[in-house]
Design an enzyme around this catalytic site. Structure first.
Site, PDB file in Angstrom:
ATOM      1  N   ASP A  18     -11.806   4.267 -11.561  1.00  0.00           N
ATOM      2  CA  ASP A  18     -12.891   4.703 -10.686  1.00  0.00           C
ATOM      3  C   ASP A  18     -13.525   5.960 -11.267  1.00  0.00           C
ATOM      4  OD1 ASP A  18     -11.137   6.767 -10.122  1.00  0.00           O
ATOM      5  OD2 ASP A  18     -10.587   6.011  -8.152  1.00  0.00           O
TER       6      ASP A  18
ATOM      7  N   ASP B  27      -9.859  -4.028  -4.597  1.00  0.00           N
ATOM      8  CA  ASP B  27      -8.710  -3.153  -4.798  1.00  0.00           C
ATOM      9  C   ASP B  27      -8.408  -2.440  -3.483  1.00  0.00           C
ATOM     10  OD1 ASP B  27      -9.145   0.132  -5.037  1.00  0.00           O
ATOM     11  OD2 ASP B  27     -10.999  -1.042  -5.112  1.00  0.00           O
TER      12      ASP B  27
ATOM     13  N   CYS C  99       7.912 -17.543   1.235  1.00  0.00           N
ATOM     14  CA  CYS C  99       7.565 -16.840  -0.005  1.00  0.00           C
ATOM     15  C   CYS C  99       8.620 -17.103  -1.074  1.00  0.00           C
ATOM     16  CB  CYS C  99       7.449 -15.340   0.262  1.00  0.00           C
ATOM     17  SG  CYS C  99       7.046 -14.346  -1.195  1.00  0.00           S
TER      18      CYS C  99
ATOM     19  N   CYS D 172       8.834 -15.194  -3.955  1.00  0.00           N
ATOM     20  CA  CYS D 172       8.912 -14.038  -4.854  1.00  0.00           C
ATOM     21  C   CYS D 172      10.377 -13.649  -5.089  1.00  0.00           C
ATOM     22  CB  CYS D 172       8.114 -12.857  -4.314  1.00  0.00           C
ATOM     23  SG  CYS D 172       8.918 -11.912  -2.994  1.00  0.00           S
TER      24      CYS D 172
ATOM     25  N   CYS E 111      12.168 -12.214  -1.913  1.00  0.00           N
ATOM     26  CA  CYS E 111      12.511 -13.174  -0.857  1.00  0.00           C
ATOM     27  C   CYS E 111      13.574 -14.164  -1.321  1.00  0.00           C
ATOM     28  CB  CYS E 111      11.255 -13.910  -0.404  1.00  0.00           C
ATOM     29  SG  CYS E 111      10.117 -12.842   0.518  1.00  0.00           S
TER      30      CYS E 111
ATOM     31  N   HIS F  15       7.095  -7.241  -2.975  1.00  0.00           N
ATOM     32  CA  HIS F  15       6.744  -8.377  -2.126  1.00  0.00           C
ATOM     33  C   HIS F  15       5.285  -8.323  -1.685  1.00  0.00           C
ATOM     34  CE1 HIS F  15       6.836 -11.354   1.089  1.00  0.00           C
ATOM     35  NE2 HIS F  15       6.248 -10.447   1.840  1.00  0.00           N
TER      36      HIS F  15
END
Length: 372
Positions: free
Chosen positions: A91, A265, A303, A305, A308, A334
């Site tokens: 930015d 973002d 989930c 991931c 999890c 997560h």
């Protein structure tokens, strides 16, 4: 940078795109994790790559103050400094500078401000912002703009929009590494359609390689934010990427994509993770609550991931209660996986032309009123 629109939705303004930088290429729409101080909080670069992150953010204001852009240039640029092989967007520092309130003074030359770290006096203007970002070596740079608060008078916003355009012109002239770094312009205008149109016309006339919509999600009602997107997005070139700055709730990701946004973002997923809140298919879950002390199921049963698949709510709650850093690492991992995976599902839905069906299903499960 190269950007191509691969597929357009038949019943929304959503589009599937492909964006290529000097470091990698990736599909859009995309969510970009925020790495304010050359790190996405609690995450290693390998973990970011593992969850599918392709591009992350660095913060010009914070990196200028600490450790300093010259030090990062000496290290070989931000990618080498933080050992990240994907793309980086920086930015301009504008939002952070303007959020300092009484600690800063806005003039035509730029902004004089006092550091939030030690109170020392500093100055950032368009040329300074370009110098810092050129030293950082990010793939995508943002023009220095004046971030408009909400609410603000028409007269204030008009002056700000005109100054942002003048600053954008100065940024284009000051940008040095045009072969390796892409510069995006930023459209402002507050919640005034006439000024959004003026800003879009002025900024697009400067022919940037991409365009961001700034000054939204700063306190205005959601319905108003969506109305501004409905009005502003069609004013931007179809063949250039569109970036909605600082927006990242699941609801806003869907609503932004449907209106034609390509890039997002937000610090939200990492920030709420550090307070023990996680995203699940059924909505937000505050895993630090006592109700989960003996819950041996995963954060989200749907989930897949790493978190999890390997840890229970009870264990993660224990870590957070005991102030163990691992607890915050797991909730952050997560949450970022959840949003990046959601964007991948959205990409597939655009390709298969069932985005609205996916939105309806997700909103119903997550508990979001589908009223927009």
């Amino acid at each position: 940078m190269k950007f191509d629109v691969v597929k357009k939705s038949s019943n929304t303004s959503a589009r599937l795109g492909r964006l290529e930088t000097c470091h990698n290429s990736f599909s859009t729409p995309i969510f970009m994790p925020v790495g304010t101080q050359a790190t996405v909080k609690t995450m290693t670069p390998d973990e970011l790559e593992e969850i599918g992150a392709k591009i992350i953010l660095g913060n010009t204001y914070h990196l200028y103050l600490r450790p300093g852009h010259e030090l990062i240039r000496e290290a070989g640029g931000l990618h080498k400094f933080m050992n990240w092989n994907g793309s980086i967007l920086t930015d301009s520092g504008g939002f952070q500078v303007f959020s300092l309130g009484e600690l800063r003074e806005i003039k035509e030359e730029g902004v004089t401000f006092r550091s939030h770290i030690d109170g020392s006096l500093h100055f950032i203007g368009p040329e300074t912002s370009m110098e810092i970002q050129n030293a950082l070596g990010s793939d995508i740079m943002m023009a220095f703009d004046e971030c408009i608060p909400y609410p603000a008078t028409y007269e204030y916003v008009l002056r700000s929009v005109e100054r942002t355009t003048r600053w954008a012109e100065r940024c284009k002239k000051a940008h040095k590494n045009t072969e390796t770094q892409t510069l995006f312009g930023i459209v402002q205008g507050g919640v005034y359609k006439e000024l959004r149109k003026k800003s879009a016309q002025d900024i697009t006339s400067l022919d940037f390689e991409g365009y961001a919509i700034g000054g939204l999600s700063v306190g205005e009602p959601k319905k108003m934010m969506y109305e501004m997107l409905d009005f502003t997005v069609p004013l931007l070139p179809d063949e250039r990427p569109r970036y909605l700055m600082g927006v990242g709730t699941p609801q806003d990701l869907f609503e932004g994509v449907i209106r034609g946004i390509d890039m997002f973002d937000c610090v939200l997923p990492t920030r709420i993770a550090r307070h023990g809140t996680v995203f699940t298919k059924k909505g937000k879950l505050v895993v630090r609550n006592a109700a989960y002390a003996r819950d041996f199921g995963p954060l989200d049963p749907t989930c897949d991931c790493y978190v999890c698949r390997n840890f229970s709510r009870a264990y993660i709650r224990h870590l957070i209660s005991a102030n163990e850093i691992l607890g915050l690492r797991l909730t952050t991992y997560h949450n970022l996986y959840f949003l990046i995976n959601l964007m991948q599902k959205i990409q597939k839905a655009i390709e298969g032309d069932y985005l609205l069906e996916l939105k309806d299903e997700f909103f119903a499960d997550f508990g979001i009123p589908n009223i927009m």
